[in-house]
Scaffold this motif. Structure first.
Motif, mmCIF file in Angstrom:
data_model
loop_
_atom_site.group_PDB
_atom_site.id
_atom_site.type_symbol
_atom_site.label_atom_id
_atom_site.label_comp_id
_atom_site.label_asym_id
_atom_site.label_seq_id
_atom_site.Cartn_x
_atom_site.Cartn_y
_atom_site.Cartn_z
ATOM 1 N N THR A 71 -30.646 -60.235 -69.494
ATOM 2 C CA THR A 71 -30.913 -59.174 -70.476
ATOM 3 C C THR A 71 -32.229 -58.470 -70.119
ATOM 4 O O THR A 71 -32.326 -57.233 -70.137
ATOM 5 C CB THR A 71 -30.995 -59.762 -71.898
ATOM 6 N N GLU A 72 -33.232 -59.279 -69.770
ATOM 7 C CA GLU A 72 -34.520 -58.680 -69.392
ATOM 8 C C GLU A 72 -34.397 -57.846 -68.120
ATOM 9 O O GLU A 72 -34.972 -56.763 -68.007
ATOM 10 C CB GLU A 72 -35.574 -59.790 -69.241
ATOM 11 N N GLU A 89 -34.461 -62.402 -83.951
ATOM 12 C CA GLU A 89 -34.667 -61.478 -82.842
ATOM 13 C C GLU A 89 -34.792 -62.277 -81.566
ATOM 14 O O GLU A 89 -35.323 -63.388 -81.574
ATOM 15 C CB GLU A 89 -35.958 -60.675 -83.073
ATOM 16 N N HIS A 90 -34.313 -61.741 -80.481
ATOM 17 C CA HIS A 90 -34.481 -62.404 -79.190
ATOM 18 C C HIS A 90 -34.762 -61.341 -78.136
ATOM 19 O O HIS A 90 -34.104 -60.298 -78.121
ATOM 20 C CB HIS A 90 -33.228 -63.214 -78.835
ATOM 21 N N VAL A 91 -35.733 -61.599 -77.278
ATOM 22 C CA VAL A 91 -36.227 -60.636 -76.295
ATOM 23 C C VAL A 91 -36.272 -59.203 -76.868
ATOM 24 O O VAL A 91 -35.917 -58.228 -76.193
ATOM 25 C CB VAL A 91 -35.457 -60.687 -74.947
ATOM 26 N N GLY A 92 -36.721 -59.114 -78.124
ATOM 27 C CA GLY A 92 -37.004 -57.807 -78.712
ATOM 28 C C GLY A 92 -35.818 -57.062 -79.299
ATOM 29 O O GLY A 92 -35.947 -55.908 -79.702
ATOM 30 N N VAL A 93 -34.650 -57.712 -79.363
ATOM 31 C CA VAL A 93 -33.513 -57.032 -80.001
ATOM 32 C C VAL A 93 -32.921 -57.932 -81.084
ATOM 33 O O VAL A 93 -33.053 -59.160 -81.021
ATOM 34 C CB VAL A 93 -32.402 -56.636 -78.991
ATOM 35 N N PRO A 94 -32.245 -57.349 -82.078
ATOM 36 C CA PRO A 94 -31.673 -58.156 -83.155
ATOM 37 C C PRO A 94 -30.462 -58.964 -82.678
ATOM 38 O O PRO A 94 -29.702 -58.511 -81.828
ATOM 39 C CB PRO A 94 -31.247 -57.107 -84.199
ATOM 40 N N VAL A 95 -30.351 -60.162 -83.268
ATOM 41 C CA VAL A 95 -29.216 -61.031 -82.951
ATOM 42 C C VAL A 95 -28.259 -61.034 -84.138
ATOM 43 O O VAL A 95 -28.691 -61.131 -85.292
ATOM 44 C CB VAL A 95 -29.689 -62.468 -82.634
ATOM 45 N N PHE A 96 -26.968 -60.915 -83.841
ATOM 46 C CA PHE A 96 -25.932 -60.896 -84.869
ATOM 47 C C PHE A 96 -24.987 -62.073 -84.661
ATOM 48 O O PHE A 96 -24.928 -62.644 -83.579
ATOM 49 C CB PHE A 96 -25.141 -59.581 -84.807
ATOM 50 N N ALA A 97 -24.242 -62.407 -85.737
ATOM 51 C CA ALA A 97 -23.304 -63.526 -85.636
ATOM 52 C C ALA A 97 -22.061 -63.152 -84.841
ATOM 53 O O ALA A 97 -21.395 -64.012 -84.276
ATOM 54 C CB ALA A 97 -22.908 -63.995 -87.033
#
Lengths: 289, 366
Positions: A23-24, A45-53
């Motif tokens: 992703t990075e 959030e992970h590496v600056g983006v939102p995480v969804f289910a």
């Protein structure tokens, strides 16, 4: 099928080691990463983006939805993740996962086709549009391998497709797009469909087809290749592979008279492609057709 | 995984597809006892997974129990296409009127299951390819309706099969259908869904029982090794690149001894991989060809160098390295092996071929 820097990309399995690393890499290259998916980490959030289910939750929450979903998920959950991405309205799903049960793949391919979603893979290394974006795990960021240009490349194999781009770049030929269709026998996008996309692409002047023994993908592509006015060069791996042995890719096996090197080479040559004996002859072959 | 005939038939019976009465035997005595309990003429059939068993003498039809014992004794001492015969199936001989062909397989172009049928069965499928009627089963299609094809399709779907083949599907003198031979291949990738059944049937996890000892050892480690007759050992990542490397060696006038593919998740196993390719007799040079995408060149190269330093094989080696982690990998080769990777795959292939033919490698060879 040709990814652009505008495409909004969702990463399934973003929190894993590979998901995080790539992703990075993708974002540093210019890919527009809009979010990630993890079944139990929604709201973080992970590496600056939102995480969804789920992809469906992401599509509902994000302005502009999701254009491309990419799967860094284990084989057992891949079928459901593809269905989720298709239901979320993604126009393309890039399935990197290897060893997905083939019955799951067949069901997912049928579902994607019905929804008009482009499925790349399974078992693909991804897609690259040099200078703009890449989706998957390709070394797009190395300009000794990928450079913007006008040659489109289709490959069943990630490693061999990468090598083809190395040889093109060494010869001063940049690429308009790299389309990895994956090494599995059953896949969402055929060689013929990938070829048609590059044939219709105004940014592509010439096309390289990297095939391999097993299956009928190359033979099935002969018709669209013959109808194209763009120069086509091809390398088919496996000319010297012993018959009846699975050569690593589940797709690369010659059984009986189907999927042989001779059959593929004949079909492509009759369609007007220049088929070379070794990959480093590809750049010169494009000039010959 | 390809199931031996007796396991395939056990699955057919569970789906109510008739098979001849039979018993598995691992000794001549067991075979004799099985023949006695079945009574009358029996077929004694070597249980191997490779094709062409009948032609290779792996089936004997005998009239009585003592002859069944003798046939079993002979078969159990055999190797068929490199596979040792560990058991025989003793089966009631069936009076056949005609032989048909029935299979459910995958049509990769359609990406769907397909039903394959023919009124002429009993011969190798390759020999009758033109006689077989193929019907793709669409996603919304419930599949065949006749009982035996429907059962075969259900088995194929339920058990994540890649192939369910009944050949011949015999029509007896009484007009009954019965499966005389069966091949079933299940999807290794779906084994996690069928663990209990596979354990119950005694299906071994080994993926390739017909390979050489080294090939089987490689498979057990998740590595794909293929042994060939030449003298250049090949280590590469990814199936496509590995096949292409072998093709390039042959095009350059060389001869690969073997090749080993360490792509995908196996890319961290370069050390045992190198041990395997170098342990084959007759290897005169090594070609390492890495083009990293997911598989990182530096991780693979570090493994190769570690093995190289342990084994000290004293062979000429050529490297071609491109892709993810290539600079770190090239630096390792320079610092620890005191040599440079070749600038292109073509250069590395030509160097490996030169070394194997003696023009550069004789002094260093074992």
């Amino acid at each position: 099928m040709i990814v652009s820097g505008e495409d909004r990309v969702l990463v399934h399995g973003i929190t894993g080691k590979q998901g995080t690393f790539w992703t990075e890499q993708m974002r540093a290259y210019g890919t527009r990463i809009v979010g990630g998916v993890h079944p139990t980490k929604s709201g973080t959030e992970h590496v600056g983006v939102p995480v969804f289910a789920s992809a469906q939750e992401a599509a509902a929450s994000l302005d502009g939805g999701v254009d491309v979903s990419v799967l860094f998920v284990p084989p057992a959950g891949a079928g459901a993740a593809i269905d989720d991405a298709v239901a979320a309205g993604a126009g393309m799903v890039v399935v990197l996962t290897e060893f997905i049960p083939v019955h799951d793949t067949m069901a997912a391919v049928a579902g994607a086709a019905e929804a008009g979603c482009v499925l790349m893979g399974p078992n693909t290394a991804g897609v690259v549009t040099p200078g703009q974006a890449f989706v998957g795990f390709m070394p797009a960021f190395d300009d000794r391998i990928f450079n913007p240009g006008r040659v489109g490349v289709i490959s069943r194999s990630g490693s061999l497709g990468t090598l083809a781009c190395v040889e093109l770049t060494r010869a001063g030929l940049g690429q308009s797009a790299f389309l990895g269709i994956g090494g599995d026998p059953v896949s969402g996008t055929s060689t013929a469909q990938a070829f048609a996309a590059l044939d219709a692409d105004p940014g592509t002047d010439a096309i390289v087809v990297i095939g391999e023994i097993g299956g009928r993908k190359e033979e099935d592509a002969a018709e669209v290749i013959a109808a194209s006015s763009k120069p086509v060069a091809s390398f088919i791996a496996g000319a010297t592979s012993p018959p009846g042995k699975r050569m690593g890719h589940a797709g690369a096996i010659v059984e009986g008279s189907t999927g042989t090197y001779a059959s593929k080479r004949r079909a492509l040559e009759e369609a007007g492609a220049a088929v070379v004996d070794v990959p480093w002859e590809l750049p010169a072959a494009l000039g010959r057709t | 995984m390809k199931l031996p005939e007796h396991q395939a038939k056990e699955l057919l019976r569970r789906y109510h597809i008739p098979t001849p009465a039979g018993r598995l035997a691992t000794t001549a005595d067991e075979a004799r006892a099985a023949a006695e309990s079945i009574g009358g003429r029996v077929a004694v059939k070597a249980q191997v997974r490779s094709g062409g068993r009948g032609k290779a003498g792996g089936i004997a039809v005998v009239d009585a129990a003592p002859a069944a014992g003798e046939a079993a004794e002979r078969l159990l001492a055999m190797e068929l296409n490199g596979e040792r015969v560990a058991s025989v199936l003793v089966e009631q001989a069936v009076d056949i009127d005609t032989e048909r062909y029935l299979a459910v397989a995958i049509d990769p172009s359609a990406g769907r299951p397909m039903l394959m049928t023919s009124d002429r069965g009993g011969v190798e499928v390759e020999a009758m390819a033109d006689d077989i009627e193929r019907t793709v089963i669409a996603a919304a299609d419930p599949g065949p309706s006749e009982p035996i094809p429907a059962a075969a399709h259900r088995l194929f779907t339920d058990l994540d099969a890649l192939l369910v083949e009944i050949n011949p599907l015999a029509v007896t003198a009484d007009g009954e259908l019965i499966a005389l031979d069966a091949k079933i291949e299940l999807d290794d990738a779906a084994a996690f869904r069928h663990r209990d059944l596979l354990d119950e049937l005694g299906v071994a996890d080994d993926v390739d029982v017909t390979g050489t000892e080294r090939e089987r050892r490689a498979a057990a480690m998740g590595l794909r090794l293929i042994e060939l007759g030449g003298d250049i050992a090949v280590l590469a990542n990814g199936a496509g690149l590995t096949m292409a490397t072998m093709d390039a060696i042959v095009a350059a006038g060389g001869s690969p001894a073997n090749f080993l593919e360490i792509g995908g998740d196996a890319y961290t196993k370069a050390t045992p991989a190198l041990e395997l390719v170098l342990s084959q007799p007759g290897v005169r040079s090594l070609l390492v060809n890495f083009c990293g995408a997911f598989a990182r060149c530096d991780v693979m190269t570090a493994g190769v160098i570690e093995a190289w330093e342990t084994l000290q094989p004293g062979l000429p080696v050529s490297f071609s390295i491109a892709g993810t982690g290539m600079d770190e990998a090239a630096a390792m080769v320079r610092d620890r092996l005191g040599m440079a990777p070749h600038p292109t795959m073509g250069d590395a292939v030509r160097a490996a071929v030169d070394a194997s033919t003696g023009s550069a490698g004789d002094g260093a060879a074992r």
